[in-house]
Design a protein around this motif. Structure first.
Motif, mmCIF file in Angstrom:
data_model
loop_
_atom_site.group_PDB
_atom_site.id
_atom_site.type_symbol
_atom_site.label_atom_id
_atom_site.label_comp_id
_atom_site.label_asym_id
_atom_site.label_seq_id
_atom_site.Cartn_x
_atom_site.Cartn_y
_atom_site.Cartn_z
ATOM 1 N N PRO A 117 -37.978 -33.786 66.325
ATOM 2 C CA PRO A 117 -36.782 -33.675 67.179
ATOM 3 C C PRO A 117 -36.711 -34.889 68.119
ATOM 4 N N ILE A 118 -35.511 -35.399 68.327
ATOM 5 C CA ILE A 118 -35.340 -36.602 69.152
ATOM 6 C C ILE A 118 -34.375 -36.282 70.306
ATOM 7 N N THR A 119 -34.811 -36.604 71.521
ATOM 8 C CA THR A 119 -34.006 -36.214 72.698
ATOM 9 C C THR A 119 -33.034 -37.304 73.163
ATOM 10 N N MET A 176 -36.155 -38.289 61.133
ATOM 11 C CA MET A 176 -35.755 -38.189 62.544
ATOM 12 C C MET A 176 -34.406 -38.869 62.760
ATOM 13 N N ALA A 177 -33.651 -38.367 63.746
ATOM 14 C CA ALA A 177 -32.303 -38.893 63.984
ATOM 15 C C ALA A 177 -31.992 -38.937 65.469
ATOM 16 N N ASP A 178 -31.366 -40.040 65.881
ATOM 17 C CA ASP A 178 -30.722 -40.027 67.201
ATOM 18 C C ASP A 178 -29.214 -39.970 66.950
ATOM 19 N N ASP A 179 -28.404 -40.334 67.931
ATOM 20 C CA ASP A 179 -26.949 -40.192 67.753
ATOM 21 C C ASP A 179 -26.384 -41.272 66.833
ATOM 22 N N HIS A 180 -27.150 -42.345 66.644
ATOM 23 C CA HIS A 180 -26.620 -43.477 65.891
ATOM 24 C C HIS A 180 -27.135 -43.539 64.469
ATOM 25 N N MET A 201 -19.432 -42.445 64.241
ATOM 26 C CA MET A 201 -19.828 -41.337 63.372
ATOM 27 C C MET A 201 -19.891 -40.048 64.180
ATOM 28 N N ALA A 202 -19.342 -38.980 63.629
ATOM 29 C CA ALA A 202 -19.303 -37.723 64.376
ATOM 30 C C ALA A 202 -20.705 -37.130 64.501
ATOM 31 N N LEU A 203 -20.964 -36.525 65.642
ATOM 32 C CA LEU A 203 -22.249 -35.870 65.852
ATOM 33 C C LEU A 203 -22.142 -34.454 65.291
ATOM 34 N N LEU A 204 -23.180 -34.041 64.569
ATOM 35 C CA LEU A 204 -23.167 -32.683 64.010
ATOM 36 C C LEU A 204 -23.253 -31.662 65.131
ATOM 37 N N THR A 205 -22.658 -30.504 64.921
ATOM 38 C CA THR A 205 -22.760 -29.423 65.903
ATOM 39 C C THR A 205 -23.510 -28.257 65.255
ATOM 40 N N THR A 234 -31.532 -44.724 55.248
ATOM 41 C CA THR A 234 -30.664 -44.229 56.314
ATOM 42 C C THR A 234 -29.713 -43.186 55.742
ATOM 43 N N ASN A 235 -29.335 -42.259 56.593
ATOM 44 C CA ASN A 235 -28.422 -41.193 56.162
ATOM 45 C C ASN A 235 -27.070 -41.754 55.754
ATOM 46 N N HIS A 236 -26.578 -42.782 56.480
ATOM 47 C CA HIS A 236 -25.222 -43.231 56.149
ATOM 48 C C HIS A 236 -25.159 -43.884 54.775
ATOM 49 N N ASN A 276 -27.334 -37.719 73.169
ATOM 50 C CA ASN A 276 -26.853 -36.355 73.418
ATOM 51 C C ASN A 276 -27.934 -35.289 73.253
ATOM 52 N N GLY A 277 -29.113 -35.719 72.830
ATOM 53 C CA GLY A 277 -30.251 -34.792 72.823
ATOM 54 C C GLY A 277 -30.377 -33.975 71.556
ATOM 55 N N ILE A 278 -31.207 -32.954 71.665
ATOM 56 C CA ILE A 278 -31.559 -32.144 70.495
ATOM 57 C C ILE A 278 -30.399 -31.211 70.131
ATOM 58 N N ILE A 279 -30.085 -31.177 68.833
ATOM 59 C CA ILE A 279 -29.093 -30.222 68.317
ATOM 60 C C ILE A 279 -29.895 -28.992 67.895
ATOM 61 N N SER A 280 -29.541 -27.829 68.462
ATOM 62 C CA SER A 280 -30.461 -26.685 68.391
ATOM 63 C C SER A 280 -30.970 -26.371 66.980
ATOM 64 N N THR A 281 -30.128 -26.444 65.953
ATOM 65 C CA THR A 281 -30.588 -26.022 64.618
ATOM 66 C C THR A 281 -30.825 -27.198 63.656
ATOM 67 N N PHE A 282 -30.793 -28.412 64.192
ATOM 68 C CA PHE A 282 -30.898 -29.586 63.313
ATOM 69 C C PHE A 282 -32.261 -29.651 62.606
ATOM 70 N N SER A 283 -33.340 -29.595 63.372
ATOM 71 C CA SER A 283 -34.677 -29.720 62.759
ATOM 72 C C SER A 283 -34.944 -28.566 61.795
HETATM 73 O O1 2YH Z 1 -25.740 -36.245 63.802
HETATM 74 C C1 2YH Z 1 -26.347 -37.243 64.114
HETATM 75 C C2 2YH Z 1 -25.722 -38.601 64.030
HETATM 76 N N1 2YH Z 1 -24.312 -38.474 63.766
HETATM 77 C C3 2YH Z 1 -26.391 -39.442 62.971
HETATM 78 C C4 2YH Z 1 -26.411 -38.774 61.634
HETATM 79 C C5 2YH Z 1 -25.859 -39.646 60.566
HETATM 80 N N2 2YH Z 1 -25.056 -38.856 59.635
HETATM 81 N N3 2YH Z 1 -27.595 -37.245 64.567
HETATM 82 C C6 2YH Z 1 -28.363 -36.041 64.723
HETATM 83 C C7 2YH Z 1 -29.079 -36.022 66.034
HETATM 84 C C8 2YH Z 1 -30.220 -35.017 66.011
HETATM 85 C C9 2YH Z 1 -30.928 -34.823 67.340
HETATM 86 N N4 2YH Z 1 -31.390 -36.025 67.939
HETATM 87 C C10 2YH Z 1 -32.102 -33.877 67.073
HETATM 88 O O2 2YH Z 1 -31.903 -32.646 67.088
HETATM 89 O O3 2YH Z 1 -33.209 -34.358 66.853
#
Ligand code: 2YH
Length: 259
Positions: A52-54, A102-106, A1-5, A120-122, A57-64
């Motif tokens: 936020p979950i580290t 909350m989300a990690d990479d998986h 699954m692609a990681l959001l940017t 779950t998101n998926h 790949n860690g925290i995505i700056s604007t995710f939360s």
């Molecule tokens: O984007 C993701 C993964 N692809 C899973 C989402 C399922 N569609 N995870 C987001 C990671 C967020 C990060 N750990 C944060 O900022 O907390």
């Protein structure tokens, strides 16, 4: 699954409004009404703790911040914990969160601590995008194509089968297709074929998965996929309506599903 940017998450509410207009035009409902139709729930005054979950790949700056904006858009009260991970979890509980996001990479989860429901998101993304396609007012039959049978596509296909649709599906992975045939009764579709559909759920992380032979004129393509599976020229030539948005629709479904 692609990681959001962070780029994917730019102008999130503009993208939401644009998609809501298309969804309203094509289904007669908006996203909130679609979620209500699936789960039978309505937001009340739930308090959503966003952690936020580290890991990975860690925290995505604007995710939360995006999750907070979505939570508030759908009428709930939200807060982002100051700390990440377990300390953040503790903080969310102490801050009286009813629902944790909350989300990690998986995996990306919503957990309602009051009623025990977890989403779950998926799965929610597969279900909500499938539901949008299935509500298409101009559909010419109850046949629908699902492209990609990973976690998102599989959940979407299952939802459609349960709703009584005839589901055609394609995926390069033969084992997954065998499983989907056996467990769900989907009909394998040859992606080079020429059977055309007026409803398509595209659930792959790949571009250009949709070819001319698959889409009927005035088809609705519903896809959470980034990048978009619909080539621009096919979209405009065949007047295809496209519902595609990186985060809000899936998160809305997660929240409604745990209420
Ligand atoms: O984007 C993701 C993964 N692809 C899973 C989402 C399922 N569609 N995870 C987001 C990671 C967020 C990060 N750990 C944060 O900022 O907390």
């Amino acid at each position: 699954m692609a990681l959001l940017t962070p780029e994917d998450l730019e102008d999130l509410l503009d993208k939401l409004n644009h998609n809501n207009d298309i969804i309203r035009k094509d289904t007669g409902m908006d996203i909130a009404e679609i979620c209500h139709a699936i789960y039978g729930t309505n937001p009340g005054n739930e308090r959503v703790g966003i952690i936020p979950i580290t890991a990975g790949n860690g925290i995505i700056s604007t995710f939360s911040a995006s999750l907070l904006a979505i939570t508030e858009y759908f009428g709930m009260d939200g807060f982002i914990t100051e700390h990440a991970d377990i300390t953040g979890y503790h903080e969310a509980i102490k801050g009286n969160a009813d629902i944790i996001l909350m989300a990690d990479d998986h995996i990306f989860i919503a957990h309602n601590l009051r009623n025990g429901k977890i989403a779950t998101n998926h799965v929610c993304t597969g279900v909500v995008y499938a539901e949008i396609a299935s509500q298409y007012l101009h559909a010419d039959s109850k046949e629908i194509l699902v492209i990609g049978m990973g976690r998102v596509g599989y959940a979407g296909a299952e939802h459609l089968v349960n709703k009584g649709f005839t589901v055609y599906a394609c995926d390069p992975d033969r084992k997954i297709m065998e499983k989907a045939k056996e467990e769900l009764g989907v009909i394998p579709y040859n992606c080079n074929g020429t059977k055309k559909f007026s409803m398509v759920l595209e659930a792959t992380p790949n571009p250009n998965t949709i070819s001319e032979g698959m889409v009927a004129e005035r088809c609705l393509v519903s896809t959470p996929g980034i990048p978009c599976g619909l080539p621009e020229d096919i979209g405009s030539r065949d007047h295809v309506d496209l519902v595609m948005e990186p985060l809000v629709i899936g998160v809305a479904a997660m929240l409604y599903s745990v209420l």
